[in-house]
Design an enzyme around this catalytic site. Sequence first.
Site, PDB file in Angstrom:
ATOM      1  N   CYS A 109       0.779  -1.246   0.000  1.00 59.48           N
ATOM      2  CA  CYS A 109       0.000   0.000   0.000  1.00 59.48           C
ATOM      3  C   CYS A 109       0.809   1.294   0.000  1.00 59.48           C
ATOM      4  O   CYS A 109       0.590   2.154  -0.856  1.00 59.48           O
ATOM      5  CB  CYS A 109      -0.977  -0.015   1.169  1.00 59.48           C
ATOM      6  SG  CYS A 109      -0.393  -0.917   2.613  1.00 59.48           S
ATOM      7  N   HIS A 118      -1.731   6.500   4.994  1.00 64.90           N
ATOM      8  CA  HIS A 118      -0.584   5.587   5.061  1.00 64.90           C
ATOM      9  C   HIS A 118       0.672   6.148   4.387  1.00 64.90           C
ATOM     10  O   HIS A 118       1.471   5.383   3.833  1.00 64.90           O
ATOM     11  CB  HIS A 118      -0.953   4.225   4.445  1.00 64.90           C
ATOM     12  CG  HIS A 118      -0.135   3.100   5.043  1.00 64.90           C
ATOM     13  ND1 HIS A 118      -0.125   1.823   4.511  1.00 64.90           N
ATOM     14  CD2 HIS A 118       0.701   3.071   6.115  1.00 64.90           C
ATOM     15  CE1 HIS A 118       0.667   1.062   5.218  1.00 64.90           C
ATOM     16  NE2 HIS A 118       1.175   1.796   6.204  1.00 64.90           N
TER      17      HIS A 118
END
Length: 447
Positions: free
Chosen positions: A77, A136
């Site tokens: 990710c 993130h």
Amino acid sequence: MRRILVAALLALVASSLLAQTPAENVARPNVVLIITDDAGYGDFGSYGAPDIKTPHIDGLAREGVRLTDFYANGATCTPTRTGLISGRYQQRFGLEAPLQSAQSADGERGLPATGRSLPQLLKNNGYATALVGKWHLGYKTEFSPAAHGFDYFFGFKSGFTDYYQHTSGAGLADLFENDQQVEVPGYMTDLITDRSIRFIEQNARQPFFIDVAYNAAHWPYQRPDQPSTARDNARHLGPFDNPTSTRADYVAMLERADRGVGQILGVLDRLGLRQNTIVIFTNDNGGEWLSRNTPFFHHKGTVWEGGIRVPAIFRWPGRIPPGGVSGQVGITMDLTASILAATGTPVPAEARLEGIDLFPVLEGRVPAIDRTLFWRVRGAQPQQAVRVGDWKLLYDGGRAMLFNVRADLGERNDLMREQSEIARRLAPLITAWQKDVDGEAKSVTQR
């Protein structure tokens, strides 16, 4: 005299019209980018899923174009999201693996704000910008969504969150509105949908860009409408845990995200925004063990096709013909270049974007473009890969293999013996690329 005045007035109007830019003559399109998390390539109806109902995402495919050869920037990710926000290979920023908790050494790391990110450039161009869902890309304020040009942020900064308790893997609260921690009850997928709809409603009268970053179907595998606290601070439950998660849990999570996509598309219709809104759907990397990566081999965390090839659907009414299927090779950072081009956003040379504008191909204005793309995973089992045209050279733990990934989707037929001259041509490309990105990453970390 009247005739002269009329002629002069007409000339003034004409010169004014000629002076206008195309963006002033045509309303700039809104952009809704929807990204799911850890879903498999084959987990959507339009990509062959037999057991997951995704009518709204499939509807986008019927109304737009579905890409068969689209890739994530990275196998996990943080790398892919770095590629999207920067428009460049994530290796240049030293972000090649998922950032760990804020309490680890990674709490001090993140994507540096350069003033040239996708949201910042859109904001400079008069767009309202929002990220709703997963970030993130750094925990500190200097790495926050706001620092990169997002006017509004609602979501979490970790790699995953308890869907009901909104806590990180460290068991700490991880739900933010802008840079303030908040407590908002609800299932995370539904909260992302609701806040996305609210942003669209509030900004319907101006051009907007929203990144709808669902965390479904990333672990913990918590079903909607069944409030719970994820076991062991939401750690990943694998096939050998007992009890463990099930494919049925995963299906329910992804179907709830599809329902949210339908609600977002519905508000575009209700507000009369459909015709002037680009909608893009994709995923951040290959799926985990509960995912269906068919027809590809392997999963998230690898540079095999199952780890990096992802769904991608583009809808732009009146510009992209409906019901199309494209074999154009693309990658996440192409979304950056495409969105900036479609919105008429000026891009400074210093941005050095590495993606391309896909819209001329998807609209049928130019033929498919040959691509050369690179991937790398570091760690105990290092992997590197390059795709040039239909050929892919892949190193797994030092072992080199060559595949024609157009003909051999599952990467089962290693053609190294038969086509070694192609491998010899591709190998130096990986070497040169790694030297380039590593050199830039070193200069970034030394600043």
